[in-house]
Design a protein around this motif. Structure first.
Motif, PDB file in Angstrom:
ATOM      1  N   ALA A  58     107.828  33.560  65.430  1.00  0.00           N
ATOM      2  CA  ALA A  58     108.066  33.648  63.990  1.00  0.00           C
ATOM      3  C   ALA A  58     108.536  32.299  63.438  1.00  0.00           C
ATOM      4  CB  ALA A  58     109.117  34.719  63.699  1.00  0.00           C
ATOM      5  N   GLU A  59     108.269  32.092  62.154  1.00  0.00           N
ATOM      6  CA  GLU A  59     108.793  30.885  61.486  1.00  0.00           C
ATOM      7  C   GLU A  59     110.307  30.957  61.395  1.00  0.00           C
ATOM      8  OE1 GLU A  59     107.150  29.701  57.791  1.00  0.00           O
ATOM      9  OE2 GLU A  59     105.073  29.635  58.517  1.00  0.00           O
ATOM     10  N   ASP A  60     110.951  29.797  61.526  1.00  0.00           N
ATOM     11  CA  ASP A  60     112.415  29.713  61.410  1.00  0.00           C
ATOM     12  C   ASP A  60     112.768  28.312  60.928  1.00  0.00           C
ATOM     13  OD1 ASP A  60     111.964  28.147  63.668  1.00  0.00           O
ATOM     14  OD2 ASP A  60     112.762  29.627  65.069  1.00  0.00           O
ATOM     15  N   THR A  61     113.941  27.824  61.281  1.00  0.00           N
ATOM     16  CA  THR A  61     114.347  26.486  60.824  1.00  0.00           C
ATOM     17  C   THR A  61     113.516  25.381  61.463  1.00  0.00           C
ATOM     18  OG1 THR A  61     116.069  26.436  62.530  1.00  0.00           O
ATOM     19  CG2 THR A  61     116.721  27.175  60.334  1.00  0.00           C
ATOM     20  N   THR A  62     112.756  25.699  62.502  1.00  0.00           N
ATOM     21  CA  THR A  62     111.903  24.682  63.124  1.00  0.00           C
ATOM     22  C   THR A  62     110.966  24.043  62.101  1.00  0.00           C
ATOM     23  OG1 THR A  62     111.945  25.936  65.188  1.00  0.00           O
ATOM     24  CG2 THR A  62     110.242  24.248  64.961  1.00  0.00           C
ATOM     25  N   GLU A  63     110.332  24.891  61.295  1.00  0.00           N
ATOM     26  CA  GLU A  63     109.388  24.387  60.301  1.00  0.00           C
ATOM     27  C   GLU A  63     110.112  23.592  59.213  1.00  0.00           C
ATOM     28  OE1 GLU A  63     107.386  27.356  62.647  1.00  0.00           O
ATOM     29  OE2 GLU A  63     109.326  27.409  61.636  1.00  0.00           O
ATOM     30  N   GLU A  64     111.336  23.998  58.860  1.00  0.00           N
ATOM     31  CA  GLU A  64     112.115  23.245  57.881  1.00  0.00           C
ATOM     32  C   GLU A  64     112.490  21.868  58.439  1.00  0.00           C
ATOM     33  OE1 GLU A  64     115.421  25.401  56.235  1.00  0.00           O
ATOM     34  OE2 GLU A  64     114.411  27.322  56.501  1.00  0.00           O
ATOM     35  N   LEU A  91     111.017  20.194  60.714  1.00  0.00           N
ATOM     36  CA  LEU A  91     109.840  19.348  60.882  1.00  0.00           C
ATOM     37  C   LEU A  91     109.562  18.554  59.598  1.00  0.00           C
ATOM     38  CD1 LEU A  91     107.466  18.388  62.544  1.00  0.00           C
ATOM     39  CD2 LEU A  91     106.228  20.454  61.874  1.00  0.00           C
ATOM     40  N   GLN A  92     109.755  19.184  58.445  1.00  0.00           N
ATOM     41  CA  GLN A  92     109.561  18.471  57.182  1.00  0.00           C
ATOM     42  C   GLN A  92     110.556  17.311  57.060  1.00  0.00           C
ATOM     43  OE1 GLN A  92     109.217  21.311  53.748  1.00  0.00           O
ATOM     44  NE2 GLN A  92     109.283  22.827  55.408  1.00  0.00           N
ATOM     45  N   ALA A  93     111.805  17.582  57.405  1.00  0.00           N
ATOM     46  CA  ALA A  93     112.825  16.526  57.337  1.00  0.00           C
ATOM     47  C   ALA A  93     112.499  15.394  58.306  1.00  0.00           C
ATOM     48  CB  ALA A  93     114.201  17.109  57.635  1.00  0.00           C
ATOM     49  N   ARG A  94     111.969  15.751  59.479  1.00  0.00           N
ATOM     50  CA  ARG A  94     111.679  14.711  60.478  1.00  0.00           C
ATOM     51  C   ARG A  94     110.457  13.878  60.090  1.00  0.00           C
ATOM     52  NH1 ARG A  94     113.638  19.029  64.676  1.00  0.00           N
ATOM     53  NH2 ARG A  94     115.771  18.251  64.941  1.00  0.00           N
ATOM     54  N   ILE A  95     109.527  14.468  59.397  1.00  0.00           N
ATOM     55  CA  ILE A  95     108.395  13.676  58.875  1.00  0.00           C
ATOM     56  C   ILE A  95     108.934  12.640  57.888  1.00  0.00           C
ATOM     57  CG2 ILE A  95     106.349  13.780  57.403  1.00  0.00           C
ATOM     58  CD1 ILE A  95     105.794  16.550  58.717  1.00  0.00           C
ATOM     59  N   ARG A  96     109.839  13.064  57.030  1.00  0.00           N
ATOM     60  CA  ARG A  96     110.415  12.123  56.067  1.00  0.00           C
ATOM     61  C   ARG A  96     111.181  11.010  56.787  1.00  0.00           C
ATOM     62  NH1 ARG A  96     111.674  17.358  52.748  1.00  0.00           N
ATOM     63  NH2 ARG A  96     110.119  17.198  51.073  1.00  0.00           N
TER      64      ARG A  96
END
Length: 530
Positions: free
Chosen positions: A356-362, A364-369
């Protein structure tokens, strides 16, 4: 007798450059009729030199600097420097006059709390130093010596008629009032006037605010340097007491914190020779305040803001960021991260299958930035400023290798409630931070309709608990007894404990409270104490 207090900004390890500054200040003091020039603590090396003090070559360079100062004629110089004798090292002050050494004083009281670690390096001195200048007997103390009763009393017993105190006293909120109180106590106990010179400048996480001063023998402040700038404060001693002199106005509580942050950024960037700074601009209050501080510290031409929107970024976040960029005139870029995020998710899809989706996907966005900012940093040489605040550092509401990626954490010791106060203060003479940024609910914007208070207690509650537990060392039970909800207290304390591993990897940032997450916070990552 005229005493000149040399409040200046040394660079740690730049012994030749610091010596040049002292010589220039001495010439200014001579031109203004001073009989004596007093420098801050360890002025020759900057403070704190830390493990440079373990290198023998460091002391040989210090000896060269003192040799140059020995050639100075026409004024008595009291200069702070480290001193090594045999296997012992001392935090010292030497009195020089016309090529002669009148004596060397070694600091008696070595602080070993908060940000201070002097017992690691120094041996305490054992004897006062009193010398004569213009018929007046002058006692020398160094920083912590004036905070304790015995060194001042011993100097008075040795015949001192006035005390000069060399200081590297770092800023925290309300620190100047505390210094005034300490000087008043020593003056009332000894019946002596005190001339107190303090260092100014940023050194890694420490900020020295200057604000040198003098008190008469009744403990009244009779002369005061400005804060956060170099200054040569002249005080006259006539008939056994220091006469009233220049009285520079001091910043109020909010301005003092803001100016400390500005000076910390300016010196970290300048002393480390970075050409400028980068930061991620989100449309939120933390990055907005960070950008305002950076512009005030460095000038807009050295600040590069990057907006990196995703599908969860509100339109008002982008428009507010653009408005602030126009107000300040910084370099600005927008880089859309959603295509990159989708590429990552496509690559991870086999490994994430069935999960399931969790904070991992959140995250990942911060780490791309973070990756984008670090790439721009590598390409341009500019340092990335992180924008997280102390409340987020406390609770771990931040992403390793994401919004924590960077070289200097401007708001690391600034609680979220103080972020709001400083932002409002910065707008006092005209809007720099768009009002909507200050008034809208804070959000990481990493999922739909997200606000910080979904994951955290209200910041007023969180910060109050954080101050009591982290800064004041109160227990959870004591905080609950004050009326805070047990669930909130236990939640904040738990989050603080389990996120120490993140804080160990956070960039250095300027300290503005009496206890920050840095030199004066040493919490074991692995522990089971409850």
């Amino acid at each position: 007798m005229r005493i000149a207090l040399a409040q200046f900004n040394p660079i740690v390890g730049d012994i030749a450059g610091n010596t040049d500054k002292i010589l220039a200040l001495a010439q200014q003091a001579i031109a203004q009729g001073a009989d004596m020039l007093v420098t801050p603590e360890l002025a020759l090396t900057g403070y704190p030199p830390e493990d440079l003090l373990l290198r023998d070559h460091f002391y040989r360079e210090c000896a060269k600097g003192l040799g140059r100062l020995m050639d100075l004629d026409g004024i008595t110089l009291v200069v702070g420097h480290p001193f090594k004798q045999g296997n012992e090292r001392f935090n010292a002050a030497t009195v020089l006059r016309d090529g002669n050494r009148l004596g060397t004083y070694c600091k008696m009281q070595l602080p070993n709390d908060e940000v201070f670690d002097e017992c690691r390096y120094f041996t305490p001195g054992a004897a006062p130093l009193v010398f004569e200048q213009n018929g007046v007997k002058v006692g020398v103390l160094i920083c912590e010596d004036v905070w304790q009763v015995e060194p001042a009393a011993e100097a008075a017993d040795a015949g001192a008629e006035v005390l000069v105190v060399l200081n590297a006293s770092p800023f925290h909120r309300n620190k100047l009032a505390v210094r005034h109180d300490v000087a008043r106590y020593r003056s009332e106990e000894t019946g002596l006037a005190i001339a107190y010179v303090n260092m100014v400048g940023g050194q890694d996480e420490l900020v020295f605010d200057g604000a040198s001063f003098a008190v008469d023998k009744h403990g009244r402040v009779v002369a005061q340097s400005p804060a956060y700038v170099d200054d040569l404060l002249l005080v006259d001693m006539v008939e056994g007491d220091i006469r009233p002199g220049a009285m520079a106005p001091q910043p109020d509580a909010l301005e003092s914190v803001y100016q400390a942050l500005v000076l910390g950024v300016r010196d970290y960037i300048g002393k480390n020779r970075f050409p400028g700074v980068l930061l991620g601009l989100s449309g939120g209050i933390d990055s907005a305040l960070t950008m305002a501080i950076a512009c005030d510290a460095l000038g807009a031409d050295k600040v590069h803001a990057v907006m990196m929107p995703s599908r969860y970024t509100a339109d008002i976040s982008v428009s507010d960021s653009r408005q602030m960029v126009q107000l300040l005139g910084v370099q600005y870029d927008e880089i859309e991260i959603w295509p990159m995020y989708q590429s990552f998710m496509n690559g991870l899809a086999p490994a994430f299958a069935g999960l399931a989706e969790d904070t991992t996907e959140e995250n990942l966005q911060a780490r791309i930035r973070g990756t984008l900012l670090m790439a721009l940093s590598n390409k341009t040489g500019k340092l990335v400023l992180t924008t997280g605040n102390k409340s987020e550092m406390t609770t771990g509401y931040c992403t390793l290798y994401g919004d924590m990626a960077g070289g200097f954490a401007v708001l690391k010791d600034v609680a979220k409630t103080l972020v709001y106060q400083l932002s409002t203060w910065r707008n006092r003479d005209g809007e720099v931070i768009p009002e909507r940024i200050i008034t809208r609910p804070p959000s990481a914007e990493l999922r739909p309709d997200q606000i910080d208070q979904d994951s955290l207690p209200p910041y007023e509650v969180l910060d109050a608990i954080m101050v009591r537990y982290m800064e004041d060392n109160r227990s959870a039970e004591e905080i609950v007894a004050e009326g805070y909800a047990r669930a909130d207290v236990e939640r904040v304390v738990r989050l603080l404990k389990i996120n120490e591993y993140k804080r160990r990897q956070a960039p250095v940032g300027p300290r503005v409270t009496h206890r920050g997450f840095g030199k004066d916070w040493r919490y074991p990552i692995t522990n089971r104490f409850s």
